[in-house]
Structures are given as C-alpha cells and as structure tokens.
Design an enzyme around this catalytic site. Structure first.
Site, PDB file in Angstrom:
ATOM      1  CE1 TYR A   1      -5.260   7.100  -0.756  1.00 53.72           C
ATOM      2  CE2 TYR A   1      -5.181   7.522   1.604  1.00 53.72           C
ATOM      3  CZ  TYR A   1      -5.252   6.633   0.550  1.00 53.72           C
ATOM      4  OH  TYR A   1      -5.322   5.287   0.794  1.00 53.72           O
TER       5      TYR A   1
ATOM      6  CG  HIS B   1      -4.397  -3.927   0.195  1.00 52.12           C
ATOM      7  ND1 HIS B   1      -3.696  -3.540  -0.938  1.00 52.12           N
ATOM      8  CD2 HIS B   1      -4.390  -2.839   1.012  1.00 52.12           C
ATOM      9  CE1 HIS B   1      -3.303  -2.289  -0.802  1.00 52.12           C
ATOM     10  NE2 HIS B   1      -3.700  -1.831   0.370  1.00 52.12           N
TER      11      HIS B   1
ATOM     12  CG  ASP C   1      -2.117   0.952   1.065  1.00 55.76           C
ATOM     13  OD1 ASP C   1      -3.106   0.626   0.394  1.00 55.76           O
ATOM     14  OD2 ASP C   1      -1.998   2.067   1.599  1.00 55.76           O
TER      15      ASP C   1
END
Lengths: 402, 400
Positions: B325, B377, B187
C-alpha cells in the site's frame, strides 16, 4: 488494583493507590523479550512509520533497565481518588495548594496520554513560591484520567465523547467543593476544555489551552475537502493552514482509531505494538523520541522513563483499545469554529502540530485574556516543558483571580 | 523452509516444498493461548471493528482444532517453485493441464490474501472434464505470491509497486515458456492484472477481473470525498456509488498501511492482532467470516480463513505485505487505460457491484460482462465454481 468498597455510595470519593502485582510486571518483561519482530523498513527514514532499530532499542531498555515502581511511587506521592460520575468510575489526582486562595484548576490529558503527562506541573502549580512564582499564583490541581484511560473505568456503552467528559469534569469539581474553577488542556484535553467553555457552566472562570483547534469555517471546510486554502489568508494564517493540511494527510493512526478501534487487538496483546502505536503521534515528537532512545539526545524535560511510564500505564490497564474508542465517539472535526465567551488563554508552542494564528484565536475566543507564542516546546507541553508550561498557566489566569 | 540450491542461476526455476518446523506451530499455539484481549466493544454491531466474541471463537478454534498440516499438504499437492525475478525470489504454483491446448493464465491474489485464495480453482481450471466441462476449457495455471507475501521474498528496498509486479509476472510467464497467455485477479490482483494489460506486451492476450478498475475518475473522487450521489446516475450506478462511498468510510486500515506500515509491529508479534487486522477488510467479508466462526459455513470455512492468516504468521509477512500500500501511488478503482480484451465478473457482495455502463466506458474491448447471483470480494476463495465458470466463458473467445 484499587481496593473498592462495594457499599460506598456512588458519589463517594474513594482514596486510590497504584500497586501493580509483580507478576504483571514479570509477564510484561517476558512479552517484550519474546517479541517477534517484522523485518526492517525498506527506507532509511521514518517515512514508513516507527523504525525497527528504534523500536528494538526501546524494547531493550523497557525489558531490562526500566522500573515501573519509580513511576508508581511518583503517582502515589500525590493524593489519588476514584469517584463515580455519570455511571463511570473516574480516577483523578487531587493536589491542594497550601495557599488557601489558590485557584482550582482541572487539567485534562490527551491521547496517547494519561495523568503521567501532568505530573511535573503539579508542584510548580500548587507550590509556586519554590518555583519562582508568588503565593498569589497558586492552584489547587485536579487531574482526571479520561474515560477509558488509565485507572478510570472503561465505558461499556457508547456516548462518552469529549462533551460528556466536559460535563463530568464540572460535576467532579463541584463534588470536590469547588464553586469556581478554571480548566486547562492540550490534545483531547483541549477539546474537552473548549467544549466545557462552550457549555459555559457558571462555575467556569476561564480556560487555558495549548492546542486551540480554532479555525474559521472556510478554513475548516477547505481542510476537510482537501481543497485549496481560502483566499486572503495572511502569511501566519497560510503557514497554519499548510501545517493543518499536512496533518490531515498524516493522521492515519487517528483515522484508524476513529474507524475501527476494536480491530486493534494487537494493542492489548503485544507491548511493542502498543508502544509503536502510541509513539507514532506526530512527526516532531516522534523524531525527538527516536533521538532520545537511539542517540541519548535530550528532549526537553522528557526522559526515556517518562515515555515508558505512559506506555506501561496503558499496558497495565489494558487501555489501548478503550482509549482509542474516544476517536470513534467524537463526531466533530479536528479544527472547529469555536464560539467561546468564557475568558480564555492560549499558548502556542513552536513544535505543536500547527501554530494557531492570533487572528483565528481572537475570532474563536471572544474574551482572549492571554496569547503567547513560546520559544520552545511541542505537542506534550506540560510533559516536555513543565516550567514554561506552568508559567503560561499562571500568566494566563492571573487576570481572572478575584 | 525452502531448500535453496545456492549454485543455481538466478533465473533457475527451483522446486519448493512447504514444511514448517513443528516448533513454530507449537509457538504459535502458545501465543494464541497467551493472548491478552481487550474488553468487548461498546456497540452491538460491527461498527467498531471485529467483535470480541468473534475473536474469542477464532482464537479458541485456532489454538485447539485448527491443523496447519492440512493446508500444507494441499499446497504441496501442487507443484511449487521459486525463481528470482528483478532481484527478488518469487514463489509460485504452476499446474499444467493435461490438455496440451490449454490456455496459460496467471492468477494474482490480493490483500489480505495469498495463493491460498486460489487453491480451490486450480483443479476446475486445469482439469475441466472432471468438473463437467470440456477439454477446450482447460487452463495451465500459474499462481504467484506477490513480493512481501507468503513464500516470495520480502523486498529490502523500495520500488516493488504494482507496476513492477505486473512486469515481473510477464517475465515469469515467458520464463515458463508461455508466449501467449491471459491474466486474472481481484483486489490487488485486479490492479496487477490491469497494469499487466497496459504494458503493451503482445504475449498477454486478455484479462479477467472480479474487481474492475472501471469507476469513472470523477465518481471515484466524489465517493472518496464522501460527497452526495452525483446527478445523472442510473439506479445501478447509484447503488455502486453508495457502496463505494461507504467503503471509503471504512478503509482507513489501507490508509494506515499506505503511510505507516512499519508501525504495525503487532502484526508480527500478536497472532490475534494479525488475524483481526486481516479479517477486517470490508464489511460484507467480515460478516461472512464472523458467520463462519458462528457455525454458518457459506463461502469461507474457518479453516480457509485460518490457513491464510497462519501463512501470514508463519512467514511473518504482515508488515511486508502492508508495504504494498505504501509503494502504490495510483488509484485503486479508477481505469488504468486497458485496451486489450477484458472480461468482467461482478459479484454482488464485493466492494461495489460494477455497472455494465462503467465497464463499457473503461474497457473499449469488453468481451464479457456478467453479474453473479452470489459471492463477494474473495471470489476465487468463496465461489470457486462460479469464478472458474466466469473465467472459462470470459476467455472462450480468445482461444484459437
């Protein structure tokens, strides 16, 4: 909140009054006061979203001075009803003009809205003679709450998209005894109104929209792919294109609701989360709302109470998620190549998210009876500029009266 | 929570212990019990997001049986520290192997994660002989909390993007006395790790990634635009493309955090709002988590999930973590130009299974590539044994 008689027929039109228990208002204030805040944004502008100092100013006013009962009284000053259409309870305000020849008009709100957006236009439209208009300008006004919004029912199965809402509105108007009527809307209300016009029920006299959403196919395609604008745009079209392209990059709230509305549990559990989410609609309206709360700077006819009336309604009806679901229901694009032959009137407000060019408007509405660019006003035109808005509705439909 | 010695120099490495006041845990339970929920979704699947039934089970367990003190003890069982780097306090776990020739590794978590993702791999990596492997497989393990995450400081000004984190991690490893080390991540951790590898610092001798930034630029662009499968792809590449394109239709939460993180005040004010936002990362991990609350504990337990969510809650880092982000301007999955040795592990339920062909194209010095039979993930968290074995094998050729 409504006292519903279980034995009435589904198609019955049941009177409705808003009367929120005091305990719910106390609990709301308790939650606002107990808000756990994030830390401040790391920028000095709105580029990271709804700013902390503004949200705290809003929360302070909401928990102390704000009075829901005033809004409740304003709502209850109008005749309100609930009737079941297509399996779902639909709430609406129905204000008849004393002028018998008044034109019936159904007005649809948007997101993040409710019939509270339209309260200020009821008297100018139903009672024009006291607002500088003539009796021949009068409307009978019907203002429904969209499915999943306000006091309407919340769908429990998929399918309540804007096209279904448009069909339901026709059923509603006929049930009210209107054999011919007009329709009006902005934001989602414009989608519902445009789709109603495309469905072209024989009862529909014409429409007025303050967000046309009409764009030629090459423009819509270029916007969706993030590509360069099509060649040959006029200056007015190019400006609209740039505004629409900006919008595509600045609707994360809407895209999130279109993807996973059910993940937004905070909208049901946190009043400030709901408020921040609803206020972060578009750059222009957000900027005005901040100045209104932080600096006391006027925002047209919009007050702090107006803003909080709408948010408090969404809180009390717990419709943050159910209203967001409309975005997942809608499968179309933001901008569409409409093909509308019903007479149409279009108003363009300068602070709307984009200014619809006359050329694209004429292309989509084959019978454009009115087109006007206003000097002031934005996305929430009926709420922010009720007088201008009412004048536009009168002018737009004038040629369609029998 | 930390007792900070004000007199210590900025570069000092200060011991840290987690000790959340009981009142905060009581308040958390009070809020969970007072949660107002929306109505049920109008579909019978996950297509509208986290289903109400899953949330009700999660909230019930969280407010009643869940015990934060257990994970607090697990965290405190490892040596925790704080040190200031580039003006910000960085929290990290530092576990040295008893094997002196152990290879130092810095392991970076992702979003919606924390160092809790990595707790299970600490012992297998530092103490391989207790896990059926040899002393020559040992690592010294450093697990930092990214800025704005967990017990690290929250940036108060802009600029803490993944590149700056990558630079800070190199400073951290050197401050700990490591002159030769490797890095690992999935990630965001994979992005930070690959950006460390592009710094050109000879101290970093290789990296391992479970989310390789190796999707060809034109493939990534087509997938993000929702275009049909590009021509000329192998079956393996085609599967990866389809999975990536699907992920792009689901990832609007990241777009939201990337543009309007400060609007997400519900992450600070509503424990359930925070929990649902965090567990809706990708379809397969959400389904895995939902299964764990339905009594099928595979990969992640209910406690695993809630340890991580509770850490976010207690540190009030929902918004500060989301801001990463907003800070980031590069692509998530496209090559970053890594030329140092790279080991790749492809887990079948991750966002996309990485084809060997793309890995070879992105990494001129690919020293290990393997596709695993299970795992998703959160590889370190879900499949710690598989991931640690991948790291042992992947880095073996880089040891002296």
């Amino acid at each position: 909140m409504a006292t519903l008689e279980d034995d009435v027929e589904a198609t019955a039109i049941r009177p409705f009054h808003v009367n929120v228990p005091e305990a719910e208002l106390t609990e709301l204030r308790r939650r606002i006061k107990a808000t756990k805040w994030p830390d401040r944004e790391t920028v000095t502008d709105a580029s990271q979203g709804v700013q902390l100092a503004f949200m705290q100013a809003l929360a302070r006013y909401w928990a102390t001075d704000y009075d829901w009962r005033r809004c409740e009284a304003r709502l209850n000053a109008h005749p309100q009803f609930i009737t079941e259409i297509d399996g779902l309870d639909i709430h609406f305000i129905h204000a008849r003009s004393r002028h018998q020849d008044a034109m019936p008009l159904i007005v649809t709100h948007g997101w993040p809205g409710s019939p509270i957006e339209q309260l200020k236009i009821i008297d100018p439209l139903t009672n024009p003679t006291v607002h500088g208009g003539s009796a021949s300008d009068a409307f009978h006004v019907v203002i429904p709450s969209m499915a999943g919004y306000g006091f309407s029912g919340k769908p429990t199965t998929p399918g309540w998209d804007p096209a279904r809402m448009a069909r339901a509105w026709v059923a509603l108007m006929k049930r009210l005894g209107y054999r011919r009527f007009a329709a009006q809307g902005g934001d989602w209300g414009a989608f519902v109104t445009n789709l109603m016009a495309q469905q072209a029920p024989p009862e529909l006299i014409g429409i007025h929209v303050n967000f046309s959403g009409a764009a030629p196919p090459d423009v819509g395609k270029a916007l969706q792919s993030g590509g360069p604008p099509p060649a040959g745009l006029s200056a007015e079209e190019r400006r609209a294109y740039d505004q629409m392209a900006f919008l595509y990059q600045h609707v994360p709230t809407q895209l999130m609701m279109a993807a996973h509305p059910q993940t937004l549990y905070g909208l049901a559990d946190s009043p400030v989360a709901l408020a921040a989410w609803m206020i972060d609609h578009d750059v222009a309206s957000y900027g005005h709302i901040v100045k209104l709360f932080v600096d006391g700077e006027p925002y047209g006819d919009l007050t702090r109470d107006d803003i909080l009336d709408n948010i408090t309604l969404a809180w009390l009806t717990n419709t943050g998620v159910s209203s967001a679901r409309l975005y997942v229901e809608y499968k179309g694009a933001f901008f569409n190549d409409y093909d509308i032959s019903v007479p149409a009137a279009v108003s363009v407000f300068p602070e709307e998210v984009y200014q619809a060019p006359r050329s694209w408007t004429e292309r989509a509405y084959h019978n454009l009876v009115h087109f006007n660019a206003l000097a002031k006003g934005g996305h929430f035109a009926a709420w922010e500029q009720p007088q201008l808005f009412s004048q536009e509705v009168r002018a737009g439909f004038r040629s369609l009266r029998g | 929570m930390a007792k900070l010695a004000d007199v210590a120099e900025a570069t000092a490495i200060r011991p840290f212990q987690v000790n959340v006041p009981e009142a905060e845990l009581t308040e958390l339970r009070r809020r969970i019990n007072a949660t107002r929920l929306p109505e049920k979704e109008t579909v019978a699947d996950f297509s509208q997001g986290v289903p109400l039934a899953t949330v009700q089970k999660l909230a019930r367990y969280w407010a009643t049986e869940y015990d934060w003190r257990k994970v607090e003890a697990r965290l405190n069982a490892a040596p925790n520290f704080l040190t200031e780097i580039d003006g910000l306090d960085i929290h990290f776990i530092h576990v040295r192997s008893k094997h002196e020739n152990a290879l130092p590794v810095v392991v970076t978590h992702g979003w919606p994660g924390s160092i809790i993702e990595q707790l299970k791999i600490v012992d297998p990596l530092t103490n391989p002989t207790a896990h059926g492997r040899s002393a020559s497989d040992a690592f010294h393990v450093v697990i930092p909390s990214m800025p704005g995450y967990g017990f690290s400081g929250k940036p108060t000004s802009t600029g803490w993007d993944a590149q700056r984190i990558a630079r800070a991690w190199i400073v951290l490893m050197k401050r700990l006395g490591y002159t030769k080390f490797v890095a690992q991540g999935g990630d965001w951790g994979a992005i930070v790790t690959e950006l460390m590898a592009t710094q050109g610092d000879p101290a970093l001798i290789g990296v391992h990634t479970s989310m390789p930034n190796a999707v060809p630029v034109e493939i990534d662009a087509a997938a993000s635009a929702g275009k049909p499968v590009p021509p000329g792809l192998s079956d393996e590449e085609r599967r990866a493309y389809e999975r990536l394109a699907f992920f792009y239709t689901q990832v609007y939460y990241a777009f939201h955090m990337g543009t309007r993180p400060q609007t997400l005040v519900g992450l600070a004010d509503s424990p359930v709002g925070l929990a649902t936002f965090l567990i809706d990362h990708d379809a397969r991990s959400l389904e895995l988590i939902a299964r764990s609350f339905n009594g099928v504990a595979e990969g992640l337990t209910r406690d695993d999930v809630l340890d991580n969510v509770t850490l976010f809650w207690l540190t009030n880092t929902g918004v500060s973590a989301a801001r990463l982000y907003w800070e980031y301007k590069l692509g998530f999955f496209v090559p970053k130009g890594v030329t140092i040795p790279v080991a790749v592990s492809s887990f079948p339920d991750d966002l996309y299974p990485m084809p060997r062909s793309w890995a070879e194209r992105a990494y001129p010095n690919l020293i290990h590539y393997n596709t695993l039979p299970k795992g998703g993930h959160f590889a370190a968290w879900e499949q710690p044994a598989l991931l640690t074995e991948e790291m042992r094998v992947g880095f073996r050729s880089l040891r002296n």
